[in-house]
Design a protein around this motif. Sequence first.
Motif, mmCIF file in Angstrom:
data_model
loop_
_atom_site.group_PDB
_atom_site.id
_atom_site.type_symbol
_atom_site.label_atom_id
_atom_site.label_comp_id
_atom_site.label_asym_id
_atom_site.label_seq_id
_atom_site.Cartn_x
_atom_site.Cartn_y
_atom_site.Cartn_z
ATOM 1 N N ARG A 196 -21.809 -56.278 -70.141
ATOM 2 C CA ARG A 196 -22.547 -56.545 -71.385
ATOM 3 C C ARG A 196 -23.795 -55.655 -71.509
ATOM 4 O O ARG A 196 -24.364 -55.528 -72.578
ATOM 5 N N ARG A 197 -24.216 -55.043 -70.397
ATOM 6 C CA ARG A 197 -25.340 -54.083 -70.455
ATOM 7 C C ARG A 197 -24.852 -52.641 -70.369
ATOM 8 O O ARG A 197 -25.642 -51.733 -70.125
ATOM 9 N N ASP A 198 -23.520 -52.456 -70.515
ATOM 10 C CA ASP A 198 -22.912 -51.117 -70.419
ATOM 11 C C ASP A 198 -23.213 -50.435 -69.090
ATOM 12 O O ASP A 198 -23.394 -49.218 -69.028
ATOM 13 N N VAL A 199 -23.273 -51.222 -68.051
ATOM 14 C CA VAL A 199 -23.468 -50.664 -66.713
ATOM 15 C C VAL A 199 -22.088 -50.502 -66.089
ATOM 16 O O VAL A 199 -21.327 -51.466 -65.985
ATOM 17 N N ASN A 200 -21.762 -49.287 -65.710
ATOM 18 C CA ASN A 200 -20.452 -48.981 -65.155
ATOM 19 C C ASN A 200 -20.430 -49.199 -63.649
ATOM 20 O O ASN A 200 -21.384 -48.858 -62.960
ATOM 21 N N LEU A 201 -19.317 -49.733 -63.153
ATOM 22 C CA LEU A 201 -19.160 -49.883 -61.702
ATOM 23 C C LEU A 201 -18.172 -48.831 -61.226
ATOM 24 O O LEU A 201 -17.106 -48.669 -61.808
ATOM 25 N N SER A 202 -18.506 -48.105 -60.158
ATOM 26 C CA SER A 202 -17.532 -47.149 -59.644
ATOM 27 C C SER A 202 -16.734 -47.766 -58.508
ATOM 28 O O SER A 202 -15.722 -47.221 -58.089
ATOM 29 N N LYS A 203 -17.150 -48.930 -58.006
ATOM 30 C CA LYS A 203 -16.414 -49.551 -56.917
ATOM 31 C C LYS A 203 -16.761 -51.023 -56.782
ATOM 32 O O LYS A 203 -17.919 -51.411 -56.920
ATOM 33 N N ILE A 204 -15.725 -51.838 -56.498
ATOM 34 C CA ILE A 204 -15.921 -53.242 -56.129
ATOM 35 C C ILE A 204 -15.144 -53.452 -54.847
ATOM 36 O O ILE A 204 -13.994 -53.046 -54.761
ATOM 37 N N GLU A 205 -15.771 -54.067 -53.887
ATOM 38 C CA GLU A 205 -15.068 -54.281 -52.618
ATOM 39 C C GLU A 205 -15.441 -55.647 -52.080
ATOM 40 O O GLU A 205 -16.613 -56.009 -52.047
ATOM 41 N N SER A 206 -14.434 -56.399 -51.637
ATOM 42 C CA SER A 206 -14.756 -57.677 -51.005
ATOM 43 C C SER A 206 -14.634 -57.536 -49.497
ATOM 44 O O SER A 206 -13.809 -56.780 -48.999
ATOM 45 N N ARG A 207 -15.483 -58.235 -48.780
ATOM 46 C CA ARG A 207 -15.404 -58.293 -47.311
ATOM 47 C C ARG A 207 -15.575 -59.758 -46.915
ATOM 48 O O ARG A 207 -16.186 -60.532 -47.658
ATOM 49 N N PRO A 208 -15.059 -60.147 -45.756
ATOM 50 C CA PRO A 208 -15.236 -61.545 -45.353
ATOM 51 C C PRO A 208 -16.725 -61.905 -45.247
ATOM 52 O O PRO A 208 -17.517 -61.101 -44.762
ATOM 53 N N ALA A 209 -17.055 -63.112 -45.701
ATOM 54 C CA ALA A 209 -18.441 -63.580 -45.583
ATOM 55 C C ALA A 209 -18.754 -63.975 -44.147
ATOM 56 O O ALA A 209 -19.895 -64.180 -43.781
ATOM 57 N N ARG A 210 -17.715 -64.096 -43.321
ATOM 58 C CA ARG A 210 -17.808 -64.502 -41.922
ATOM 59 C C ARG A 210 -18.140 -65.970 -41.753
ATOM 60 O O ARG A 210 -18.455 -66.427 -40.665
#
Lengths: 287, 287
Positions: A227-241
């Motif tokens: 909604r703020r026109d901010v582009n993401l070049s990557k999303i990555e999930s990792r275990p929270a442990r």
Amino acid sequence: MPSVIREPFAAIQVGYLGPSGTYSEETALRLCEKTVCELKPYTTIDSVIRAVATGEITEGIVPIENSIEGSVNITLDVLAHDVELVIVSEFVLPIRHALLTKGGEKKIDCIISHPQPLAQCRNYIARHYPKARLEAVESTAKAAQLVAEGAPGLAAIGSLRAAEIHGLTMIDNDIQDCNNNRTRFILLKQKTSQAIEEQGQYKTSIVCKMNGERPGSLCELLLEFSRRDVNLSKIESRPARTSLGEYIFFFDIEGGIHEAHVRQAIQAVRERSLWLKNLGSYPCFVL
Amino acid sequence: MPSVIREPFAAIQVGYLGPSGTYSEETALRLCEKTVCELKPYTTIDSVIRAVATGEITEGIVPIENSIEGSVNITLDVLAHDVELVIVSEFVLPIRHALLTKGGEKKIDCIISHPQPLAQCRNYIARHYPKARLEAVESTAKAAQLVAEGAPGLAAIGSLRAAEIHGLTMIDNDIQDCNNNRTRFILLKQKTSQAIEEQGQYKTSIVCKMNGERPGSLCELLLEFSRRDVNLSKIESRPARTSLGEYIFFFDIEGGIHEAHVRQAIQAVRERSLWLKNLGSYPCFVL
């Protein structure tokens, strides 16, 4: 005339994943073309990052992502959980793997390399050396050294520079499964008031744990960016442990923290998070 | 009286990451408590999956995610890119790592294990054996074997079963950094018309490449789930292998394909994707 007293230059010490002949060293050498610095090899990625955190070295270069193999988990996990450092630059290095033996022999029983090159050449190995045993060691340079010192029948996967250093013969080049093989390296420093020159292409990396596991939590968070026109070049999930099925999320944002819409989006995401860590705004260079 | 001719029982052949003493074998053994099957060890995860695809074995058990180390990339990548298989069950195994030496000696120069246990015990190793060299091998069982056959000063990280098989002594147990250490294993088969008993807890796994890289693409895709009250238990991105910065996404969906809202959500996501692969609906068991 008053004499100007200068502090003697303290050389910048840059740590990297050694020994000589690794892709990390290649990146570190390219960096040092522009700055006066002293290179210091470490045996693991983990130890490079921790040495920056303790102040043993000024800066550290570590790989964070490869275009085939994906994220370098140890880098993400240590940055998220164990240290308080910032990324000051990103370097993208094209990776070309070669198959190296002593004296150019082609009968190969065992192929040695770092786990990532082994994975990146998986199809090539299955096609040409389906019976070869695979051995994972801590770096491509170490693999080249083991082949140089070892019995016949061993091959290493590594760079042409590693071949040169250890006197090996290249028997095949560009053996990676995907020709768009690039690795992103990041330069890490201790947190200081970061000077951002307000020009050029910046990226900002954050990591957070979402507040709420209900459907749509991630979506609401993503909407704060879009909604703020901010582009993401990557999303990555990792275990929270904390538990199987709980995750933390890494976001690479196009733009620097000096830009209002980036700053506002991060603030909004922070409000929707249990915790959020800003890993810094930094320029990107393709080597 | 007419005689009934029966086909002789063809034993189900189940492949796993061997040799004896791996966590994969432990899971496979638990599975075989319920079904008559013949276990067949393989040396890599990759070769287990490919053997199911070629029909060399009927089923294969491979790890797909650990609560500390995250996804097993090779499993995700081969399922997404290289074979057409379905997941028929999921098993969650609690993982307890032990430090094993020959004769119980505590002076350790080198610690050997599979890369994941080495990573899962990173803090323990840094605290107790900061100077030990780490060596990555293809399985915890192989590590135990190397220690049993090797010189003093070697230690393996593995299970108590591996210690028993190779005659090693446990010098420390539960050395994993996080006590909520669990691994998800999946049972793979060739695609057939899958019989779903419409009861119990099902999960569905899909992988897709989004159509469009603009901000909000992932969000629109997530909305297809949340607006139908379909819960996701996992989202994971992996490189698309086309270019650095292009990804495919894995979604674990709560519910089976026999449920209308799950089926409709997947159809809607398929329409927003360049391609989508359904990896199957399956029940989950905690061992």
